[in-house]
Design a protein around this motif. Structure first.
Motif, PDB file in Angstrom:
ATOM      1  N   ASP A  65      -6.329   8.907   2.153  1.00 19.50           N
ATOM      2  CA  ASP A  65      -7.035   9.070   0.822  1.00 19.50           C
ATOM      3  C   ASP A  65      -5.805   9.622  -0.364  1.00 19.50           C
ATOM      4  N   HIS A 116      -9.597  -3.034  -0.162  1.00 21.14           N
ATOM      5  CA  HIS A 116      -9.462  -3.435  -1.524  1.00 21.14           C
ATOM      6  C   HIS A 116      -8.923  -2.450  -2.491  1.00 21.14           C
ATOM      7  N   ARG A 117      -8.316  -1.540  -2.022  1.00 19.13           N
ATOM      8  CA  ARG A 117      -7.696  -0.343  -2.886  1.00 19.13           C
ATOM      9  C   ARG A 117      -6.747  -0.804  -3.918  1.00 19.13           C
ATOM     10  N   HIS A 125     -14.341  -0.979   3.082  1.00 15.04           N
ATOM     11  CA  HIS A 125     -14.217  -1.987   2.180  1.00 15.04           C
ATOM     12  C   HIS A 125     -13.403  -1.577   0.966  1.00 15.04           C
ATOM     13  N   ARG A 126     -13.853  -0.352   0.534  1.00 11.09           N
ATOM     14  CA  ARG A 126     -13.000   0.114  -0.351  1.00 11.09           C
ATOM     15  C   ARG A 126     -11.575   0.237  -0.235  1.00 11.09           C
ATOM     16  N   TRP A 127     -11.228   0.714   1.159  1.00 15.40           N
ATOM     17  CA  TRP A 127      -9.955   0.996   1.184  1.00 15.40           C
ATOM     18  C   TRP A 127      -9.041  -0.319   1.204  1.00 15.40           C
ATOM     19  N   GLU A 138     -12.166  -8.319   6.130  1.00 15.19           N
ATOM     20  CA  GLU A 138     -13.286  -7.360   6.272  1.00 15.19           C
ATOM     21  C   GLU A 138     -13.175  -6.889   7.735  1.00 15.19           C
ATOM     22  N   GLU A 175     -19.419   1.587   3.134  1.00 16.97           N
ATOM     23  CA  GLU A 175     -18.560   1.035   2.206  1.00 16.97           C
ATOM     24  C   GLU A 175     -17.108   1.463   2.320  1.00 16.97           C
ATOM     25  N   ASP A 176     -16.931   2.383   3.059  1.00 15.08           N
ATOM     26  CA  ASP A 176     -15.566   3.320   3.233  1.00 15.08           C
ATOM     27  C   ASP A 176     -14.471   2.190   3.224  1.00 15.08           C
ATOM     28  N   GLU A 184      -7.287 -10.999  -3.083  1.00 17.69           N
ATOM     29  CA  GLU A 184      -8.512 -10.406  -2.982  1.00 17.69           C
ATOM     30  C   GLU A 184      -9.559 -11.156  -2.358  1.00 17.69           C
TER      31      GLU A 184
END
Length: 312
Positions: free
Chosen positions: A185, A308-309, A304-306, A287, A301-302, A282
């Motif tokens: 993070d 697509h950061r 996925h967010r990483w 995934e 969703e953690d 993108e």
């Protein structure tokens, strides 16, 4: 720049080192083990010539017991990779140390894609090579880039990359996952990888945007080819190079001289070129389907967010 790359050491509560900072060079190949084994072996010899003599010192046998990577050990590894005719999986793990995490490591996941025991149609063969950050600083980013290009020239990759990373062969950071989550993070540029899991189902997709991003077919075609990439990445720090002998079918995109760690505590932000490449990729990002990453944070969703950061 080198002074922006942090020194990272991840230890368990028993003070065992399970991860450290470094560079990972990784390639995914949508071909069976029998079609890529010799190319991977040649790439391994290229890697061995580039690193200090004896930097790869150990391998686990079929029982998981560590064995020295001496002449007898190398003979075993060669036979395992090249001389088994029947269609079985071939997993190879070579490490600098057997009792702690070192900076030099080699991993190979060889699969027979037409095997009746293969459960995912998007499985691939995959290989990774790691270097400690000290190697990058001592030899310079141009040398690391040249090594990555030399490795890529041997391999029939669909996607590959080189990145500042948390080096932990075979995902050995699990026992210190809270610390790993905090580092992930804080440093968006820090790659966290588990080759065996991602290679099970990445197919011909991309894993992300990186300092060095290697694109092969069919992904390169879906992105409009080299000329379209040049139009969408008009930055002075970006270079795009086609790779022989299949020029036009494989490219390397280099985003600046050095890899980025991106320390959010110092208010650092991803570079415009990293965000531009992330936006281009993108629609084609892989995934993760297994739960190897989810335990870092109990949030569906953690991951996925990483992934697509860098997608604005």
């Amino acid at each position: 720049m080198s002074e922006r790359l942090p020194s990272l050491r991840v230890q368990t509560k028993y003070d065992k080192l399970v991860a450290r900072d470094g560079v990972v060079i990784c390639f995914f190949m949508r071909r069976s083990h029998g079609a890529v084994a010799h190319a991977v072996w040649r790439a391994l010899q290229t890697y061995r010539r580039a690193i200090p003599p004896g930097a790869l010192g150990w391998y686990p046998n079929h029982n998981g017991d560590w064995q020295p990577l001496d002449d007898k050990g190398w003979k075993h590894i060669r036979e395992k990779m090249l001389e088994r005719d029947w269609p079985v999986a071939c997993g190879v793990l070579l490490e600098e140390h057997c009792d702690t995490t070192g900076g030099y490591n080699f991993e190979y996941e060889g699969r027979w894609l037409d095997s009746a025991f293969l459960y995912d149609r998007d499985a691939t063969c995959a290989v990774s090579f790691t270097l400690p950050t000290e190697y990058l600083v001592e030899h310079g980013p141009a040398r690391v880039r040249a090594l990555a290009l030399e490795l890529a020239s041997e391999l029939p990759f669909n996607f590959g990359y080189a990145s500042f990373a948390l080096v932990a062969p075979d995902g050995q950071w699990y026992s210190a996952r809270k610390t790993v989550r905090e580092l992930r993070d804080r440093y968006p540029g820090l790659d966290i990888y588990k080759l065996a899991e991602t290679s099970k189902h990445i197919g011909t997709q991309a894993r992300g945007a990186y300092w060095l991003t290697f694109l092969g077919l069919p992904l390169l075609g879906r992105l409009g080819g080299p000329e379209n990439l040049r139009r969408h990445l008009p930055f002075p720090d970006v270079s795009l190079e086609t790779l022989p002998p299949l020029e036009g079918e494989r490219v390397l995109i280099t985003l600046g001289e050095w890899p980025e760690a991106i320390d959010t505590q110092q208010q650092e932000r991803p570079s415009p070129q990293l965000l531009a490449l992330g936006q281009l990729l993108e629609r084609f990002l892989h995934e993760e389907r297994s739960n190897w990453f989810l335990f870092l944070k109990q949030d569906p969703e953690d991951m996925h967010r990483w992934i697509h950061r860098f997608c604005p």
